[in-house]
Design a protein around this motif. Structure first.
Motif, PDB file in Angstrom:
ATOM      1  N   LEU A  48       0.804  -1.219   0.000  1.00 44.62           N
ATOM      2  CA  LEU A  48       0.000   0.000   0.000  1.00 44.62           C
ATOM      3  C   LEU A  48       0.842   1.276   0.000  1.00 44.62           C
ATOM      4  CD1 LEU A  48      -2.792   1.342   0.089  1.00 44.62           C
ATOM      5  CD2 LEU A  48      -2.648   1.257   2.585  1.00 44.62           C
ATOM      6  N   GLY A  49       1.860   1.347   0.869  1.00 44.90           N
ATOM      7  CA  GLY A  49       2.690   2.550   0.947  1.00 44.90           C
ATOM      8  C   GLY A  49       3.334   2.880  -0.386  1.00 44.90           C
ATOM      9  N   GLU A  50       3.898   1.855  -1.036  1.00 49.24           N
ATOM     10  CA  GLU A  50       4.530   2.051  -2.347  1.00 49.24           C
ATOM     11  C   GLU A  50       3.492   2.486  -3.382  1.00 49.24           C
ATOM     12  OE1 GLU A  50       6.130  -1.873  -2.810  1.00 49.24           O
ATOM     13  OE2 GLU A  50       8.150  -1.241  -2.258  1.00 49.24           O
ATOM     14  N   ALA A  51       2.288   1.896  -3.297  1.00 46.16           N
ATOM     15  CA  ALA A  51       1.238   2.211  -4.267  1.00 46.16           C
ATOM     16  C   ALA A  51       0.771   3.663  -4.132  1.00 46.16           C
ATOM     17  CB  ALA A  51       0.060   1.257  -4.086  1.00 46.16           C
ATOM     18  N   ILE A  52       0.601   4.138  -2.891  1.00 49.65           N
ATOM     19  CA  ILE A  52       0.178   5.528  -2.676  1.00 49.65           C
ATOM     20  C   ILE A  52       1.264   6.493  -3.147  1.00 49.65           C
ATOM     21  CG2 ILE A  52      -0.330   7.268  -0.904  1.00 49.65           C
ATOM     22  CD1 ILE A  52      -1.844   5.075   0.630  1.00 49.65           C
ATOM     23  N   LYS A  53       2.510   6.186  -2.787  1.00 51.89           N
ATOM     24  CA  LYS A  53       3.640   7.021  -3.238  1.00 51.89           C
ATOM     25  C   LYS A  53       3.719   7.031  -4.765  1.00 51.89           C
ATOM     26  CE  LYS A  53       8.618   7.694  -2.546  1.00 51.89           C
ATOM     27  NZ  LYS A  53       9.849   7.116  -1.969  1.00 51.89           N
TER      28      LYS A  53
END
Length: 280
Positions: A48-53
């Motif tokens: 999720l973190g990578e996807a939002i970034k």
């Protein structure tokens, strides 16, 4: 037609295949002639973190978040709206000049659905369920000025925990209990909201949380389940002469709020509702 100028918004969740948000939003964009497209993205929890970034880096304008990301997304945001902070979950993100802002439109969607038929201010509300949806709706009801809230759950300890958590964050007239007190609480209630999955397809013949004999004709009954449109609970409410509100309305209005956050334009609610009805 999608071009290099098209604004991209979308949905991150796991799974997302069943979501009705893409057709609902894309119908709205087309109706208003907006150069936007709404795309579903299947994103695993650990990505999720990578996807939002990555969404920010790609110039995506906004996102909806669904299970299992509504809580875990908080740590990746720059700004969190007041209601979302109280709820402890976000379902809508806006990317604006390097800043990611998180909102929760679920509770607002539920309140707007109710306010089609009754103003919630100063009303006595009974809510069944104590999960994530219940939490979002509870905070928004309190922010909207209800008189009182009673949280009822099959496991009363869960209702008590939610009650205590809410009271620790916001001043409110709130109580909790087990299903045994539901009938008594309904006698003085203005609104009943069922946030549980009871009656959801394919279990649409389940025994509802309340039957007609427990309700009265001045009651407004809202079931957050929207498939089927008329749940077993809503059928019982109709027998009692109560006003019913389908769970489809919450889905509709939470989407309309997200649409406004992304585009700064009022959503064409009638077009969005027509699309949802066709899908169901």
């Amino acid at each position: 037609m999608i071009t290099g100028k098209t604004n991209i918004v979308g949905l991150m969740g796991d799974p997302v295949e069943h979501s009705m948000s893409p057709p609902m939003h894309n119908a709205a964009f087309e109706h208003l002639g907006l150069d936007y497209v709404y795309v579903p993205f299947n994103v695993k929890k650990n990505a999720l973190g990578e996807a939002i970034k990555g969404a920010g880096a790609l110039g995506i304008k906004g996102l909806n978040l669904t299970i299992p990301h509504k809580t875990s997304a908080l740590k990746f945001l720059d700004v969190i709206d007041e209601a979302a902070e109280l709820i402890g979950a976000v379902n809508t993100l806006k990317f604006d000049r390097g800043t990611i802002t998180g909102y929760n439109t679920d509770g607002l969607g539920a309140v707007k659905a109710l306010e089609e038929v009754i103003p919630v201010k100063n009303k006595n509300v009974v809510m069944v369920g104590a999960g994530g949806a219940a939490r979002a709706v509870a905070f928004q009801l309190i922010l909207s000025g209800i008189e009182s809230l009673t949280i009822i759950n099959r496991t009363p300890e869960k209702a008590l925990k939610l009650k205590n958590d809410i009271k620790s964050q916001i001043e409110s007239n709130i109580s909790s209990g087990s299903l045994e007190i539901l009938e008594k609480e309904l006698s003085g209630a203005d609104i009943l909201i069922d946030t549980t999955p009871i009656g959801m397809y394919p279990h649409d013949t389940d025994i509802p949380v309340a039957n007609a004999s427990m309700m009265h004709s001045d009651l407004v009954v809202n079931d957050l389940v929207y498939n089927p449109l008329e749940t077993v609970l809503l059928k019982e409410a109709e027998k009692a002469g109560a006003i019913t509100v389908s769970g489809l309305k919450m889905l509709l209005y939470q989407g309309a709020e997200a649409f406004k956050i992304w585009t700064n334009k009022k959503a064409p609610v009638d077009i969005m509702e027509k699309t949802l009805m066709e899908l169901l």
